[in-house]
Motif scaffolding. Sequence first.
Motif, short mmCIF file in Angstrom:
data_model
loop_
_atom_site.label_atom_id
_atom_site.label_comp_id
_atom_site.label_asym_id
_atom_site.label_seq_id
_atom_site.Cartn_x
_atom_site.Cartn_y
_atom_site.Cartn_z
N VAL A 139 28.44 -30.76 -2.52
CA VAL A 139 29.09 -31.56 -3.55
C VAL A 139 29.80 -30.69 -4.59
N LEU A 140 29.16 -29.60 -5.00
CA LEU A 140 29.63 -28.84 -6.17
C LEU A 140 30.30 -27.52 -5.85
N ALA A 141 29.95 -26.92 -4.72
CA ALA A 141 30.40 -25.55 -4.46
C ALA A 141 31.92 -25.49 -4.30
N VAL A 142 32.51 -24.42 -4.81
CA VAL A 142 33.94 -24.20 -4.68
C VAL A 142 34.18 -23.18 -3.57
N ALA A 162 30.90 -21.41 -2.49
CA ALA A 162 30.39 -21.65 -1.13
C ALA A 162 30.43 -20.36 -0.33
N THR A 163 29.38 -19.54 -0.46
CA THR A 163 29.29 -18.29 0.28
C THR A 163 27.92 -18.21 0.94
N SER A 164 27.76 -17.20 1.79
CA SER A 164 26.49 -17.02 2.51
C SER A 164 25.38 -16.52 1.60
N LEU A 165 25.69 -16.18 0.34
CA LEU A 165 24.66 -15.67 -0.56
C LEU A 165 23.54 -16.68 -0.73
N PHE A 166 23.86 -17.98 -0.67
CA PHE A 166 22.84 -19.01 -0.89
C PHE A 166 22.02 -19.31 0.36
#
Length: 332
Positions: free
Chosen positions: A250-253, A228-232
């Motif tokens: 749901v999936l991001a760590v 879970a970063t701003s890259l996406f």
Amino acid sequence: MSSDSTDAPLFDTACPIPGDWGPHRIPGLGGRLAVVTGGNTGLGLATARELARAGADVVLAVRSTGRGAAAAADIRRAAPGSRVDVHRLDLADLASVADFADRFLDEYPALDLLINNAGIMTTRRSTTTDGFESQFGTNHLGHFALTGRLLPVLAAATAARVVTVSSAAHALGRLDFRDLQSKRRWGRLRAYGNSKLANLLFTAELDRRAGAAGLALRAYAVHPGYAATSLFTAGQPPLVRGLFALPGAVLAVRPLTGALPTLCAATHPGLPGATFLGPRGAAGLRGAPAVVTPAPRARHRATAVRLWEVSQALTAVRYDFPSPAAVSDRPA
């Protein structure tokens, strides 16, 4: 021979990693110096924070020194007494890379850990200051030039490591040396995959050449899974941000979990060079770090050699490896 063939094993796949590998397994890093590109946010910040907690001095190499200063203050709160310096680095500008390296070489005698973490993902079609396709130019060529310019201080360290953050999306890449800048054929995800494939090929060839020169320097590649970063979201159109929103929730760590493969590659004792680490569970999206096998296109030595030669020509950065004899003649 097809560029998809595997004429030699470029990556080590035999080293086991403990299933519970986490920050508690990081050995003491007192007296070690680390550079983390993009260390002001996301995976880079999590990586820099844990290295500082283990006792390393850390240099945050960032585009915005203001955001870098805020990140440095955060790290110092988490690791009281740690030394955290901030220096400007724009990987999309080779002049900035050269300026950063020149200042670094003047200030520091040796570099133990270089974490090539910064990157951009699926941005709109654009070019770097030097005219390269932005993702290939930033994610690969910028780090290629940086590593080469820092080679003297990496070679001066006792056992330096270079860790480059790739992605599972490297499997989508296919390097066309007639069109490396994607002028004839471009797509957001294709260009990103090309840059991440280049990261892996660079890692394998760096480790091979360093070993041939007799250096204790070792190179590793990692992918973080779905972190879970701003890259996406940074620089993405609304549709792309929307596509990532639900699976991300749901999936991001969290960033620290995503940084575990990087931290493991940087610090795990006895890890063979040219090892690729990523999450061990949930289809490679999350979990403790483990050795993973790259896609076939990342395991072709001739492609790695050609990319190295082309990258040197494009960046005008040549790796000046010492001769094996010069290394063996150094005092112990």
